[in-house]
Write a protein that holds these residues in place. Structure first.
Motif, PDB file in Angstrom:
ATOM      1  N   GLU A 187      49.334  28.184  51.264  1.00 39.17           N
ATOM      2  CA  GLU A 187      48.846  28.005  49.890  1.00 39.17           C
ATOM      3  C   GLU A 187      47.844  29.087  49.522  1.00 39.17           C
ATOM      4  OE1 GLU A 187      47.280  24.064  49.555  1.00 39.17           O
ATOM      5  OE2 GLU A 187      49.257  23.154  49.360  1.00 39.17           O
ATOM      6  N   LEU A 188      46.986  29.441  50.457  1.00 42.81           N
ATOM      7  CA  LEU A 188      45.999  30.493  50.181  1.00 42.81           C
ATOM      8  C   LEU A 188      46.683  31.843  49.980  1.00 42.81           C
ATOM      9  CD1 LEU A 188      43.116  29.577  52.640  1.00 42.81           C
ATOM     10  CD2 LEU A 188      43.225  29.174  50.181  1.00 42.81           C
ATOM     11  N   LEU A 189      47.680  32.140  50.812  1.00 47.75           N
ATOM     12  CA  LEU A 189      48.394  33.411  50.666  1.00 47.75           C
ATOM     13  C   LEU A 189      49.159  33.453  49.342  1.00 47.75           C
ATOM     14  CD1 LEU A 189      49.655  33.882  54.333  1.00 47.75           C
ATOM     15  CD2 LEU A 189      47.707  34.980  53.230  1.00 47.75           C
ATOM     16  N   ASN A 190      49.761  32.333  48.952  1.00 50.40           N
ATOM     17  CA  ASN A 190      50.449  32.283  47.653  1.00 50.40           C
ATOM     18  C   ASN A 190      49.464  32.424  46.501  1.00 50.40           C
ATOM     19  OD1 ASN A 190      53.008  32.044  48.728  1.00 50.40           O
ATOM     20  ND2 ASN A 190      52.933  29.814  48.755  1.00 50.40           N
ATOM     21  N   TRP A 191      48.275  31.854  46.657  1.00 49.46           N
ATOM     22  CA  TRP A 191      47.227  31.965  45.633  1.00 49.46           C
ATOM     23  C   TRP A 191      46.847  33.436  45.449  1.00 49.46           C
ATOM     24  CZ3 TRP A 191      41.905  33.211  46.507  1.00 49.46           C
ATOM     25  CH2 TRP A 191      41.091  33.084  45.373  1.00 49.46           C
ATOM     26  N   ILE A 192      46.721  34.152  46.556  1.00 51.03           N
ATOM     27  CA  ILE A 192      46.392  35.578  46.479  1.00 51.03           C
ATOM     28  C   ILE A 192      47.519  36.331  45.769  1.00 51.03           C
ATOM     29  CG2 ILE A 192      46.080  37.686  47.838  1.00 51.03           C
ATOM     30  CD1 ILE A 192      44.702  35.905  49.953  1.00 51.03           C
ATOM     31  N   LYS A 193      48.767  36.035  46.143  1.00 54.04           N
ATOM     32  CA  LYS A 193      49.914  36.719  45.540  1.00 54.04           C
ATOM     33  C   LYS A 193      50.025  36.432  44.047  1.00 54.04           C
ATOM     34  CE  LYS A 193      52.598  36.620  49.779  1.00 54.04           C
ATOM     35  NZ  LYS A 193      53.740  35.993  50.471  1.00 54.04           N
ATOM     36  N   SER A 194      49.627  35.242  43.625  1.00 51.89           N
ATOM     37  CA  SER A 194      49.748  34.883  42.208  1.00 51.89           C
ATOM     38  C   SER A 194      48.788  35.679  41.333  1.00 51.89           C
ATOM     39  CB  SER A 194      49.494  33.385  42.016  1.00 51.89           C
ATOM     40  OG  SER A 194      48.127  33.081  42.216  1.00 51.89           O
ATOM     41  N   GLY A 195      47.779  36.268  41.912  1.00 50.55           N
ATOM     42  CA  GLY A 195      46.810  37.048  41.148  1.00 50.55           C
ATOM     43  C   GLY A 195      47.162  38.515  41.039  1.00 50.55           C
ATOM     44  N   ARG A 196      48.394  38.856  41.396  1.00 50.36           N
ATOM     45  CA  ARG A 196      48.819  40.246  41.372  1.00 50.36           C
ATOM     46  C   ARG A 196      48.792  40.785  39.943  1.00 50.36           C
ATOM     47  NH1 ARG A 196      53.342  43.037  40.424  1.00 50.36           N
ATOM     48  NH2 ARG A 196      53.678  44.938  41.591  1.00 50.36           N
ATOM     49  N   ILE A 197      48.254  41.975  39.798  1.00 48.15           N
ATOM     50  CA  ILE A 197      48.178  42.639  38.498  1.00 48.15           C
ATOM     51  C   ILE A 197      49.416  43.525  38.345  1.00 48.15           C
ATOM     52  CG2 ILE A 197      46.874  44.282  37.104  1.00 48.15           C
ATOM     53  CD1 ILE A 197      44.371  43.330  38.655  1.00 48.15           C
ATOM     54  N   LYS A 198      50.104  43.375  37.223  1.00 52.66           N
ATOM     55  CA  LYS A 198      51.321  44.144  36.977  1.00 52.66           C
ATOM     56  C   LYS A 198      50.982  45.589  36.647  1.00 52.66           C
ATOM     57  CE  LYS A 198      53.927  40.225  35.254  1.00 52.66           C
ATOM     58  NZ  LYS A 198      54.696  39.673  34.140  1.00 52.66           N
ATOM     59  N   THR A 199      51.891  46.481  37.025  1.00 49.16           N
ATOM     60  CA  THR A 199      51.728  47.893  36.684  1.00 49.16           C
ATOM     61  C   THR A 199      52.135  48.095  35.229  1.00 49.16           C
ATOM     62  OG1 THR A 199      53.982  48.474  37.320  1.00 49.16           O
ATOM     63  CG2 THR A 199      52.294  48.580  39.050  1.00 49.16           C
ATOM     64  N   ILE A 200      51.765  49.226  34.678  1.00 49.25           N
ATOM     65  CA  ILE A 200      52.118  49.556  33.292  1.00 49.25           C
ATOM     66  C   ILE A 200      53.637  49.597  33.142  1.00 49.25           C
ATOM     67  CG2 ILE A 200      52.052  51.395  31.554  1.00 49.25           C
ATOM     68  CD1 ILE A 200      49.226  52.044  32.586  1.00 49.25           C
ATOM     69  N   LYS A 247      62.246  41.545  26.819  1.00 45.35           N
ATOM     70  CA  LYS A 247      62.038  40.457  25.863  1.00 45.35           C
ATOM     71  C   LYS A 247      62.448  40.884  24.453  1.00 45.35           C
ATOM     72  CE  LYS A 247      58.428  37.949  28.285  1.00 45.35           C
ATOM     73  NZ  LYS A 247      57.029  37.540  28.291  1.00 45.35           N
ATOM     74  N   PHE A 248      62.104  42.100  24.087  1.00 50.46           N
ATOM     75  CA  PHE A 248      62.437  42.598  22.756  1.00 50.46           C
ATOM     76  C   PHE A 248      63.954  42.696  22.592  1.00 50.46           C
ATOM     77  CE2 PHE A 248      63.385  46.104  19.840  1.00 50.46           C
ATOM     78  CZ  PHE A 248      62.782  45.597  18.685  1.00 50.46           C
ATOM     79  N   ASN A 249      64.625  43.231  23.593  1.00 48.75           N
ATOM     80  CA  ASN A 249      66.081  43.396  23.521  1.00 48.75           C
ATOM     81  C   ASN A 249      66.816  42.068  23.527  1.00 48.75           C
ATOM     82  OD1 ASN A 249      65.937  46.167  23.381  1.00 48.75           O
ATOM     83  ND2 ASN A 249      66.111  46.451  25.583  1.00 48.75           N
ATOM     84  N   SER A 250      66.272  41.074  24.209  1.00 49.57           N
ATOM     85  CA  SER A 250      66.938  39.778  24.244  1.00 49.57           C
ATOM     86  C   SER A 250      66.760  39.016  22.928  1.00 49.57           C
ATOM     87  CB  SER A 250      66.412  38.926  25.407  1.00 49.57           C
ATOM     88  OG  SER A 250      65.065  38.566  25.175  1.00 49.57           O
ATOM     89  N   LYS A 251      65.712  39.322  22.164  1.00 56.68           N
ATOM     90  CA  LYS A 251      65.463  38.643  20.897  1.00 56.68           C
ATOM     91  C   LYS A 251      66.006  39.424  19.700  1.00 56.68           C
ATOM     92  CE  LYS A 251      61.475  36.061  22.426  1.00 56.68           C
ATOM     93  NZ  LYS A 251      60.088  35.729  22.232  1.00 56.68           N
ATOM     94  N   ASN A 252      66.435  40.626  19.950  1.00 59.59           N
ATOM     95  CA  ASN A 252      66.941  41.471  18.877  1.00 59.59           C
ATOM     96  C   ASN A 252      68.327  40.979  18.447  1.00 59.59           C
ATOM     97  OD1 ASN A 252      67.553  43.469  17.101  1.00 59.59           O
ATOM     98  ND2 ASN A 252      67.238  45.172  18.510  1.00 59.59           N
ATOM     99  N   ILE A 253      68.445  40.532  17.208  1.00 58.48           N
ATOM    100  CA  ILE A 253      69.716  39.969  16.728  1.00 58.48           C
ATOM    101  C   ILE A 253      70.627  41.042  16.156  1.00 58.48           C
ATOM    102  CG2 ILE A 253      68.817  37.673  16.291  1.00 58.48           C
ATOM    103  CD1 ILE A 253      68.548  38.420  13.339  1.00 58.48           C
ATOM    104  N   TYR A 254      70.140  42.254  16.009  1.00 52.32           N
ATOM    105  CA  TYR A 254      70.932  43.339  15.431  1.00 52.32           C
ATOM    106  C   TYR A 254      71.465  44.271  16.502  1.00 52.32           C
ATOM    107  CZ  TYR A 254      68.661  41.711  11.208  1.00 52.32           C
ATOM    108  OH  TYR A 254      68.194  40.939  10.174  1.00 52.32           O
ATOM    109  N   ILE A 265      55.012  46.066  32.932  1.00 52.75           N
ATOM    110  CA  ILE A 265      54.707  45.464  31.630  1.00 52.75           C
ATOM    111  C   ILE A 265      55.632  46.029  30.557  1.00 52.75           C
ATOM    112  CG2 ILE A 265      52.952  45.266  29.821  1.00 52.75           C
ATOM    113  CD1 ILE A 265      50.860  45.267  32.114  1.00 52.75           C
ATOM    114  N   GLN A 266      55.847  47.352  30.574  1.00 54.06           N
ATOM    115  CA  GLN A 266      56.737  47.972  29.600  1.00 54.06           C
ATOM    116  C   GLN A 266      58.165  47.462  29.755  1.00 54.06           C
ATOM    117  OE1 GLN A 266      56.094  52.094  30.465  1.00 54.06           O
ATOM    118  NE2 GLN A 266      54.491  52.320  28.901  1.00 54.06           N
ATOM    119  N   LEU A 267      58.630  47.363  30.987  1.00 54.89           N
ATOM    120  CA  LEU A 267      59.981  46.875  31.240  1.00 54.89           C
ATOM    121  C   LEU A 267      60.138  45.430  30.783  1.00 54.89           C
ATOM    122  CD1 LEU A 267      62.747  47.498  32.500  1.00 54.89           C
ATOM    123  CD2 LEU A 267      61.841  46.657  34.658  1.00 54.89           C
TER     124      LEU A 267
END
Length: 113
Positions: free
Chosen positions: A82-95, A105-112, A98-100
């Motif tokens: 549980e402690l190791l999973n707690w540490i892993k859950s705090g991982r900060i995403k790279t730029i 999300k944008f492409n999946s919601k784009n109706i055109y 985040i862009q990907l």
């Protein structure tokens, strides 16, 4: 490197199979040991050592419900997994991640499309 003859192939394959079986056995034993290690019960001092935090910091995080803990009577216990999973859950995403994610999300919601 030693040169082998065609006649040596059955013996060589037999040796390789024995070695592969022993490696597979070691890997399976290691996997079982890791599962058991994740279920290890830790005291607060052991948890502090694992997380490289002070005992006082651990107490503070438990009071704020920031860290997974189990209380039995007046004692606190922690599961290593549980402690190791707690540490892993705090991982900060790279730029890039985040862009990907944003593009996906944008492409999946784009109706055109």
């Amino acid at each position: 490197m030693k040169r082998y003859r065609f006649e040596d192939l059955p013996d060589i394959i037999g040796e390789l199979l024995l070695k592969m079986n022993s490696i597979e056995k070691l890997l399976l034993e290691n996997k079982v040991n890791n599962v058991v290690a994740d279920d290890d019960l830790l005291t607060i001092s052991e948890a502090a050592k694992l997380l490289k935090l002070s005992v006082a910091t651990i107490y503070t995080k438990v009071c704020r419900n920031e860290i997974p803990a189990n209380k039995q009577g007046k004692r606190l216990y922690f599961y290593r997994g549980e402690l190791l999973n707690w540490i892993k859950s705090g991982r900060i995403k790279t730029i890039t991640e985040i862009q990907l994610e944003t593009e996906t999300k944008f492409n999946s919601k784009n109706i055109y499309k």
